[in-house]
Design a protein around this motif. Structure first.
Motif, mmCIF file in Angstrom:
data_model
loop_
_atom_site.group_PDB
_atom_site.id
_atom_site.type_symbol
_atom_site.label_atom_id
_atom_site.label_comp_id
_atom_site.label_asym_id
_atom_site.label_seq_id
_atom_site.Cartn_x
_atom_site.Cartn_y
_atom_site.Cartn_z
ATOM 1 N N LEU A 18 -20.679 6.529 -28.239
ATOM 2 C CA LEU A 18 -19.288 6.927 -28.384
ATOM 3 C C LEU A 18 -18.417 5.738 -27.999
ATOM 4 N N VAL A 19 -17.588 5.294 -28.938
ATOM 5 C CA VAL A 19 -16.727 4.138 -28.730
ATOM 6 C C VAL A 19 -15.278 4.592 -28.838
ATOM 7 N N GLU A 20 -14.464 4.185 -27.873
ATOM 8 C CA GLU A 20 -13.041 4.480 -27.904
ATOM 9 C C GLU A 20 -12.296 3.151 -27.916
ATOM 10 N N TYR A 21 -11.261 3.076 -28.761
ATOM 11 C CA TYR A 21 -10.537 1.810 -28.838
ATOM 12 C C TYR A 21 -9.067 2.024 -29.142
ATOM 13 N N ASP A 22 -8.305 1.012 -28.775
ATOM 14 C CA ASP A 22 -6.879 0.960 -29.069
ATOM 15 C C ASP A 22 -6.750 0.398 -30.482
ATOM 16 N N PRO A 23 -6.293 1.197 -31.443
ATOM 17 C CA PRO A 23 -6.278 0.727 -32.828
ATOM 18 C C PRO A 23 -5.313 -0.432 -33.073
ATOM 19 N N VAL A 24 -4.255 -0.520 -32.284
ATOM 20 C CA VAL A 24 -3.297 -1.617 -32.473
ATOM 21 C C VAL A 24 -3.976 -2.949 -32.156
ATOM 22 N N ILE A 25 -4.633 -3.021 -31.002
ATOM 23 C CA ILE A 25 -5.314 -4.262 -30.610
ATOM 24 C C ILE A 25 -6.519 -4.513 -31.514
ATOM 25 N N TYR A 26 -7.308 -3.482 -31.742
ATOM 26 C CA TYR A 26 -8.535 -3.622 -32.540
ATOM 27 C C TYR A 26 -8.221 -4.111 -33.952
ATOM 28 N N ASP A 27 -7.208 -3.511 -34.577
ATOM 29 C CA ASP A 27 -6.840 -3.916 -35.939
ATOM 30 C C ASP A 27 -6.261 -5.323 -35.970
ATOM 31 N N ARG A 28 -5.487 -5.678 -34.945
ATOM 32 C CA ARG A 28 -4.894 -7.017 -34.879
ATOM 33 C C ARG A 28 -5.972 -8.093 -34.756
ATOM 34 N N MET A 29 -7.047 -7.763 -34.031
ATOM 35 C CA MET A 29 -8.112 -8.745 -33.802
ATOM 36 C C MET A 29 -9.007 -8.908 -35.033
ATOM 37 N N GLY A 30 -8.935 -7.969 -35.967
ATOM 38 C CA GLY A 30 -9.708 -8.073 -37.197
ATOM 39 C C GLY A 30 -11.200 -8.186 -36.939
ATOM 40 N N THR A 31 -11.837 -9.106 -37.621
ATOM 41 C CA THR A 31 -13.289 -9.272 -37.514
ATOM 42 C C THR A 31 -13.688 -10.314 -36.478
ATOM 43 N N GLN A 32 -12.748 -10.722 -35.632
ATOM 44 C CA GLN A 32 -13.062 -11.758 -34.646
ATOM 45 C C GLN A 32 -14.198 -11.354 -33.722
ATOM 46 N N LEU A 33 -14.253 -10.078 -33.338
ATOM 47 C CA LEU A 33 -15.321 -9.627 -32.450
ATOM 48 C C LEU A 33 -16.680 -9.817 -33.104
ATOM 49 N N ASP A 34 -16.811 -9.415 -34.356
ATOM 50 C CA ASP A 34 -18.091 -9.538 -35.063
ATOM 51 C C ASP A 34 -18.562 -10.983 -35.174
ATOM 52 N N GLN A 35 -17.623 -11.922 -35.174
ATOM 53 C CA GLN A 35 -17.960 -13.328 -35.334
ATOM 54 C C GLN A 35 -18.189 -14.055 -34.014
ATOM 55 N N HIS A 36 -17.879 -13.414 -32.903
ATOM 56 C CA HIS A 36 -18.025 -14.060 -31.601
ATOM 57 C C HIS A 36 -19.517 -14.239 -31.276
ATOM 58 N N PRO A 37 -19.933 -15.432 -30.826
ATOM 59 C CA PRO A 37 -21.348 -15.693 -30.545
ATOM 60 C C PRO A 37 -21.986 -14.707 -29.566
ATOM 61 N N LEU A 38 -21.249 -14.296 -28.559
ATOM 62 C CA LEU A 38 -21.794 -13.356 -27.572
ATOM 63 C C LEU A 38 -22.085 -12.000 -28.212
ATOM 64 N N GLU A 39 -21.175 -11.532 -29.047
ATOM 65 C CA GLU A 39 -21.366 -10.254 -29.744
ATOM 66 C C GLU A 39 -22.494 -10.364 -30.773
ATOM 67 N N LYS A 40 -22.547 -11.472 -31.485
ATOM 68 C CA LYS A 40 -23.618 -11.653 -32.467
ATOM 69 C C LYS A 40 -24.993 -11.634 -31.793
ATOM 70 N N GLU A 41 -25.093 -12.279 -30.640
ATOM 71 C CA GLU A 41 -26.354 -12.286 -29.897
ATOM 72 C C GLU A 41 -26.703 -10.878 -29.428
ATOM 73 N N LEU A 45 -15.069 -9.234 -23.203
ATOM 74 C CA LEU A 45 -14.854 -9.520 -24.621
ATOM 75 C C LEU A 45 -14.483 -8.238 -25.361
ATOM 76 N N TYR A 46 -15.196 -7.152 -25.074
ATOM 77 C CA TYR A 46 -14.897 -5.872 -25.716
ATOM 78 C C TYR A 46 -13.474 -5.417 -25.380
ATOM 79 N N ARG A 47 -13.102 -5.522 -24.114
ATOM 80 C CA ARG A 47 -11.755 -5.111 -23.710
ATOM 81 C C ARG A 47 -10.680 -5.944 -24.410
ATOM 82 N N GLU A 48 -10.912 -7.245 -24.513
ATOM 83 C CA GLU A 48 -9.957 -8.132 -25.186
ATOM 84 C C GLU A 48 -9.743 -7.733 -26.641
#
Length: 114
Positions: free
Chosen positions: A60-83, A39-42
């Protein structure tokens, strides 16, 4: 796949764990599910490292800003991440706040200047 022309962004987060819950934090991180890592990689995260000194935690977190910005807040809303984040919040020291550091310098394998 990361955009090779765009440098990855790195952020450092710091917070204090409850001293009695440091072992639990380590146990949780030794058994992170492949599904959560996927999920994090996606969502553009390419690397996450945790460091402890006593109950002082740095992540320390490293991320691809193009993918991360495109995904917006979807990660924060994902049930697995929320748990997962709910479990992590239970390990914080009382009144602990998360501090976010911005990288100002990085030496890499390849020279960035002549």
């Amino acid at each position: 796949m990361p955009d090779e022309g765009q440098p990855r962004v790195r952020k450092l987060y710091r917070r204090r764990l409850d001293p009695g819950k440091v072992g639990t934090y380590c146990d949780y991180h030794r058994s992170i599910s492949a599904e959560l890592e996927s999920l994090y990689r996606e969502h553009g995260l390419t690397s996450i490292s945790s460091f402890l000194l006593g109950n002082d935690l740095c992540v320390l977190v490293e991320y691809d800003p193009v993918i991360y910005d495109r995904m917006g807040t979807q990660l924060d809303q994902h049930p697995l991440e929320k748990e997962w984040q709910s479990r992590m919040a239970e390990l914080n020291a009382p009144g602990a706040e998360t501090l976010e550091y911005t990288e100002v310098y990085r030496m890499t394998e390849e020279p960035t200047r002549e």
